[in-house]
Design a protein around this motif. Structure first.
Motif, short mmCIF file in Angstrom:
data_model
loop_
_atom_site.label_atom_id
_atom_site.label_comp_id
_atom_site.label_asym_id
_atom_site.label_seq_id
_atom_site.Cartn_x
_atom_site.Cartn_y
_atom_site.Cartn_z
N GLY A 87 0.69 -1.20 0.10
CA GLY A 87 -0.19 -0.08 0.13
C GLY A 87 0.69 1.22 -0.08
N TRP A 88 2.09 1.23 0.01
CA TRP A 88 2.82 2.33 0.10
C TRP A 88 2.63 3.18 -1.52
N ALA A 89 2.29 4.32 -1.14
CA ALA A 89 2.38 5.42 -0.41
C ALA A 89 0.95 6.08 -0.18
N LEU A 90 -0.03 4.85 -0.13
CA LEU A 90 -1.35 5.63 -0.19
C LEU A 90 -1.80 6.46 1.14
N TYR A 91 -0.95 6.17 2.01
CA TYR A 91 -1.13 7.14 3.25
C TYR A 91 -0.85 8.57 3.02
N LEU A 92 -0.61 8.83 1.85
CA LEU A 92 -0.55 10.42 1.61
C LEU A 92 -1.66 11.00 1.45
N THR A 93 -2.72 10.19 1.27
CA THR A 93 -4.01 10.86 1.18
C THR A 93 -4.84 11.00 2.53
N ASN A 94 -4.01 10.38 3.65
CA ASN A 94 -4.44 10.64 5.16
C ASN A 94 -4.57 12.07 5.41
N LYS A 95 -3.50 12.94 4.76
CA LYS A 95 -3.21 14.30 5.18
C LYS A 95 -4.34 15.16 4.98
N MET A 96 -5.42 14.54 4.12
CA MET A 96 -6.52 15.44 3.94
C MET A 96 -7.62 15.25 5.21
N PHE A 97 -7.02 14.40 6.09
CA PHE A 97 -8.28 14.11 7.35
C PHE A 97 -7.46 14.34 8.58
N TYR A 98 -6.04 14.32 8.66
CA TYR A 98 -5.43 14.63 9.87
C TYR A 98 -3.92 15.22 9.55
N ASN A 99 -3.32 15.92 10.36
CA ASN A 99 -2.10 16.43 10.32
C ASN A 99 -1.18 15.94 11.41
N PHE A 100 -1.66 15.52 12.50
CA PHE A 100 -0.94 15.04 13.81
C PHE A 100 -0.20 13.76 13.62
N THR A 101 0.51 13.28 14.44
CA THR A 101 1.47 12.09 14.39
C THR A 101 0.81 11.05 15.28
N PRO B 50 -11.59 10.80 15.89
CA PRO B 50 -12.60 10.90 14.79
C PRO B 50 -11.98 11.07 13.56
N GLU B 51 -10.66 11.89 13.40
CA GLU B 51 -10.16 12.15 12.38
C GLU B 51 -9.66 10.63 11.58
N VAL B 52 -9.01 9.97 12.29
CA VAL B 52 -8.27 8.78 11.62
C VAL B 52 -9.56 7.85 11.41
N GLU B 53 -10.55 7.81 12.04
CA GLU B 53 -11.69 7.10 11.74
C GLU B 53 -12.31 7.54 10.63
#
Length: 560
Positions: free
Chosen positions: A245-259, A275-278
């Motif tokens: 799945g690398w690097a589909l995590y890049l779409t995550n930044k649309m929902f949250y920016n924390f680590t 709730p952002e990760v959910e």
């Protein structure tokens, strides 16, 4: 090899050798009387030529043998190093995993003179334990003679979490650090993002620069899916990835920016509990369920992912631009279909609606240490000091002046004949012993690619370098921001052992949720693990994190 890299080098203080500081068995040391910015390595004008010695090096990077010349003693760079320092480096590369190599090395006592390997993670933990057990030499005294090497382990040139780990032995120093960027222009921006075949975007009549939000990305991928585009008898897949799945995590930044933790107003919440990760998990589940993401994205091997990418079957691909170039995805697809030019998509907004705020954590990537039984510690420090100097860095990265490059207006310019040779036979430069992947760069101090050299070797002749510059104009209108803060060390929380096996399930459960048949099933998976985490004390961990953050702030904003 990177944990997230910005590589470069700070100017290096001029090192002037004086016989008064030359120690027995040592060809010279920094005097520290001038700025290392003008360091020229060892001064070979001295008649007291350093004695010849051969030192063994373990490069604990599987596959790094591809970065070593087959002739370790007589390639031009090895010969220049010996001429300057008297040292011949005999380099071995691990054939097993990095952690397995370390465990075997310390269990058997079969230690090299010099160790080079990952600067972080479990590898660092093993190295720290070995240092405490006397398996690694305390280099405090030797290091004090070399301002350049000392500077490389200063707080200014290390991420805080790594700095704290490297300086956790009281007044003793065991580790050196390499390839941290010397100046802001040396920050390595890998240009992470989504890239789209322009010809396919044209077919569905969408301007790639118009896609920024989750809704716009969904609509764009659905148009591609509905168009049912076929090439060479195979269906074009809307969005693809590399293995796992690398690097589909890049779409995550649309929902949250924390680590690891979301921390607001002094209250910490573990990311998986938010709730952002959910929302992000359910979004990606929807894309997979509707065939907008390659259904094999998280299960396929690298070979299968490469096959699809090289066939141009991904309309949009998540990666960084260097990855697409190095895997020859761009060159292969565009050769087969000149209209299939990959361009940046968006960029996607971050969770705050900003498409141009981009953070990079500046890191080096190599821990260097002298091991117990080292046959000549002074010679070891001498050769490492030379490689860390401007002269040594240029040698490792650009080769020999007059042979591989010439100087023009204060900057090196590669000789075109070597660029042509590299094109004709990939790996030619590494056989000469130099290049930005050369094994010697692992020991060559801070990265100075732009501040010292004006760019990577041969960039003046490289068409892909022009493509990188064009992508930067689209993706980085506001430049690159240095990531601030430290990473939490969860093992310092007293209840971590109880939480550890559950936290290790987060990634697997997230992927299971991606493939859930319904949203309810996905939420069931998420909430089951959340419940177990609560029973095991996740909220106590969150309270601990909030207190630790007050003492020294964690990283709070990350866009990749």
């Amino acid at each position: 090899m990177s944990r997230g890299v910005w590589k470069g080098t700070k100017s290096i203080l001029a090192l002037i050798l004086t016989m008064s500081v030359v120690l027995a068995g040592c060809g010279g040391a920094d005097t520290g009387s001038e700025s290392p910015a003008n360091s020229k390595g060892n001064d070979t004008s001295s008649t007291d030529k350093p004695k010849d010695v051969t030192l063994t090096v373990m490069a604990n990077w599987p596959g790094a043998d591809a970065f070593i010349s087959k002739d370790q003693e007589n390639n031009p760079i090895a010969k220049a190093i010996k001429e300057k320092t008297g040292v011949t480096l005999k380099i071995e590369v691990t054939k097993v995993s990095t952690v397995e190599k370390l465990n075997t090395m310390f269990a058997t006592g079969d230690l090299p003179d010099i160790y080079v390997g990952p600067a972080w993670g479990e590898e660092l933990n093993i190295m720290k334990k070995a240092a405490e057990q006397g398996q690694i030499l305390d280099i405090t005294t030797q290091l004090s003679k070399y301002p350049t090497l000392t500077m490389n382990v200063s707080q200014e040139f290390m991420p805080k979490d790594i700095y704290d780990a490297y300086h956790s032995f009281g007044d003793k120093q065991y580790f050196m650090y390499n390839r941290y960027p010397a100046k802001p222009e040396d920050i390595k921006d890998w240009l992470h993002g989504l890239f789209v075949r322009k010809d396919i975007a044209d077919k569905v009549v969408v301007d790639p620069k118009s896609v920024h939000t989750p809704e716009q990305l969904y609509d764009f991928l659905k148009k591609i899916k509905d168009a049912n585009i076929q090439e060479k008898g195979k269906t074009i897949i809307p969005l693809g990835s590399n293995a796992n799945g690398w690097a589909l995590y890049l779409t995550n930044k649309m929902f949250y920016n924390f680590t690891t933790f979301k921390i607001e107003n002094g209250i910490a919440q573990h990311s998986f509990m938010t709730p952002e990760v959910e929302k992000q998990i359910l979004y990606q589940r929807k894309l997979i369920a509707e065939g907008l993401i390659d259904p094999e994205a998280y299960t396929q091997t690298t070979a299968i992912a490469d096959e699809k990418a090289l066939q141009g079957r991904y309309a949009v691909i998540a990666a960084h631009l260097y990855n697409l170039i190095n895997r020859k995805v761009i060159s292969t697809v565009e050769k087969d279909n000149p209209n299939a030019v990959y361009v940046p998509l968006g960029p996607l907004n971050n969770a705050d609606g900003d498409p141009y705020r981009h953070t990079v954590k500046a890191e080096g990537d190599n821990l260097v240490a002298l091991m117990k039984g080292n046959k000549d510690p002074e010679a070891s420090m001498r050769v490492l000091n030379f490689l860390a100097s401007d002269e040594g860095w240029m040698l490792a990265n650009y080769g020999v002046e007059g042979v591989h490059y010439e100087m023009a207006d204060g900057k090196p310019v590669a000789k075109k004949e070597w660029i042509d040779k590299e094109k004709d036979a990939s790996g030619t430069l590494l056989q000469e012993g130099f290049g930005n992947q050369s094994i010697y760069t692992f020991m060559a101090g801070q990265n100075r690619t732009f501040s010292l050299a004006g760019g990577p070797y041969g960039h003046q002749f490289d068409e892909t370098y022009k493509r990188i510059t064009e992508a930067q104009k689209i993706m980085r209108k506001n430049g690159v921001e240095l990531l601030q803060g430290r990473n939490p060390v969860l093992t310092e929380f007293t209840g971590f052992d109880k939480l550890k096996p559950l936290l290790e399930q987060v990634d697997a459960v997230t992927k299971q949720a991606y493939y859930a048949k319904t949203e309810d099933e996905a939420m069931g998976l998420i909430n089951n693990l959340r419940g177990e985490l609560e029973k095991a004390g996740i909220h106590e961990l969150e309270k601990w994190a909030a207190e630790e953050d007050k003492k020294s702030p964690f990283t709070k904003y990350k866009t990749e």
